[in-house]
Write a protein that holds these residues in place. Structure first.
Motif, PDB file in Angstrom:
ATOM      1  N   SER A   1      44.598  42.390  33.093  1.00 27.27           N
ATOM      2  CA  SER A   1      43.499  43.203  33.614  1.00 27.27           C
ATOM      3  C   SER A   1      43.399  43.031  35.122  1.00 27.27           C
ATOM      4  O   SER A   1      43.870  42.041  35.676  1.00 27.27           O
ATOM      5  N   VAL A   2      42.769  44.034  35.763  1.00 30.12           N
ATOM      6  CA  VAL A   2      42.659  44.066  37.220  1.00 30.12           C
ATOM      7  C   VAL A   2      41.221  44.393  37.603  1.00 30.12           C
ATOM      8  O   VAL A   2      40.603  45.285  37.026  1.00 30.12           O
ATOM      9  N   LEU A   3      40.686  43.660  38.589  1.00 30.29           N
ATOM     10  CA  LEU A   3      39.367  43.935  39.155  1.00 30.29           C
ATOM     11  C   LEU A   3      39.543  44.052  40.665  1.00 30.29           C
ATOM     12  O   LEU A   3      39.977  43.102  41.315  1.00 30.29           O
TER      13      LEU A   3
ATOM     14  N   LYS B   1      49.535  31.826  27.946  1.00 28.42           N
ATOM     15  CA  LYS B   1      48.535  31.188  28.797  1.00 28.42           C
ATOM     16  C   LYS B   1      47.997  32.246  29.747  1.00 28.42           C
ATOM     17  O   LYS B   1      48.760  32.905  30.449  1.00 28.42           O
ATOM     18  N   ARG B   2      46.668  32.421  29.780  1.00 28.93           N
ATOM     19  CA  ARG B   2      46.047  33.401  30.667  1.00 28.93           C
ATOM     20  C   ARG B   2      45.335  32.687  31.811  1.00 28.93           C
ATOM     21  O   ARG B   2      44.710  31.658  31.612  1.00 28.93           O
ATOM     22  N   PHE B   3      45.446  33.296  33.003  1.00 28.51           N
ATOM     23  CA  PHE B   3      44.781  32.738  34.176  1.00 28.51           C
ATOM     24  C   PHE B   3      44.536  33.862  35.169  1.00 28.51           C
ATOM     25  O   PHE B   3      45.108  34.941  35.065  1.00 28.51           O
ATOM     26  N   TRP B   4      43.638  33.605  36.140  1.00 27.60           N
ATOM     27  CA  TRP B   4      43.262  34.602  37.126  1.00 27.60           C
ATOM     28  C   TRP B   4      43.809  34.225  38.492  1.00 27.60           C
ATOM     29  O   TRP B   4      43.808  33.050  38.861  1.00 27.60           O
ATOM     30  N   ILE B   5      44.254  35.258  39.238  1.00 31.31           N
ATOM     31  CA  ILE B   5      44.632  35.080  40.628  1.00 31.31           C
ATOM     32  C   ILE B   5      43.850  36.089  41.463  1.00 31.31           C
ATOM     33  O   ILE B   5      43.399  37.115  40.944  1.00 31.31           O
ATOM     34  N   ALA B   6      43.666  35.769  42.749  1.00 27.06           N
ATOM     35  CA  ALA B   6      43.039  36.690  43.692  1.00 27.06           C
ATOM     36  C   ALA B   6      44.004  36.870  44.847  1.00 27.06           C
ATOM     37  O   ALA B   6      44.458  35.889  45.443  1.00 27.06           O
ATOM     38  N   ALA B   7      44.324  38.116  45.149  1.00 30.98           N
ATOM     39  CA  ALA B   7      45.286  38.442  46.201  1.00 30.98           C
ATOM     40  C   ALA B   7      44.654  39.434  47.172  1.00 30.98           C
ATOM     41  O   ALA B   7      43.686  40.116  46.819  1.00 30.98           O
TER      42      ALA B   7
ATOM     43  N   THR C   1      42.087  41.832  45.269  1.00 28.66           N
ATOM     44  CA  THR C   1      42.380  42.315  43.929  1.00 28.66           C
ATOM     45  C   THR C   1      42.470  41.079  43.043  1.00 28.66           C
ATOM     46  O   THR C   1      43.254  40.167  43.307  1.00 28.66           O
ATOM     47  N   TYR C   2      41.623  41.033  42.017  1.00 30.72           N
ATOM     48  CA  TYR C   2      41.639  39.937  41.049  1.00 30.72           C
ATOM     49  C   TYR C   2      42.486  40.393  39.877  1.00 30.72           C
ATOM     50  O   TYR C   2      42.299  41.492  39.357  1.00 30.72           O
ATOM     51  N   MET C   3      43.432  39.540  39.460  1.00 32.45           N
ATOM     52  CA  MET C   3      44.328  39.894  38.365  1.00 32.45           C
ATOM     53  C   MET C   3      44.324  38.798  37.314  1.00 32.45           C
ATOM     54  O   MET C   3      44.502  37.631  37.639  1.00 32.45           O
ATOM     55  N   GLU C   4      44.109  39.193  36.066  1.00 31.12           N
ATOM     56  CA  GLU C   4      44.263  38.266  34.953  1.00 31.12           C
ATOM     57  C   GLU C   4      45.713  38.372  34.505  1.00 31.12           C
ATOM     58  O   GLU C   4      46.181  39.460  34.178  1.00 31.12           O
TER      59      GLU C   4
END
Length: 117
Positions: free
Chosen positions: A48-50, A65-71, A56-59
């Motif tokens: 998912s993308v926010l 394994k799920r995790f979030w990054i912010a780019a 841009t926050y990306m799950e």
């Protein structure tokens, strides 16, 4: 440049040390298994993308394994396979813009969509 060379050397060495699988009908991966296989730690499939102003926050999913990054603002979509360069990990990070707290958020300096070969 030295860091990139070191990463490429380690990745290539790991590839050489990986045992060669014996091919049979039972070992041929299905189309769905490619999405759940373990990828390098700096990669993932976007779930998912926010988008917010400037970020841009990306799950991501990496082998279940799920995790979030912010780019920095990036044009991506769910299903894209990306590679990222990690800058900093934050625990219990609250985004005031999203009004949301992430258990862990990885801030990255850049992302790259990987093209299937």
């Amino acid at each position: 440049m030295k860091k990139l060379l070191l990463i490429m050397t380690v990745a290539f060495t790991g590839f050489l040390l990986e045992p060669t699988p014996v091919l049979s009908n039972q070992n041929v991966p299905s189309a769905n298994s490619a999405k759940t296989e373990k990828l390098p730690d700096d990669e993932g499939i976007i779930v998912s993308v926010l988008d917010t102003t400037g970020y841009t926050y990306m799950e991501l999913d990496n082998g279940g394994k799920r995790f979030w990054i912010a780019a920095p603002t990036t044009k991506v979509k769910a299903g894209d396979h990306i590679r990222f360069i990690e800058n900093m990990r934050m625990h219990h990070f609250t985004s005031k813009t999203l009004n949301r707290t992430f258990d862990q958020l990885i801030f990255v300096t850049s992302t790259q969509v990987k093209i299937a070969q």
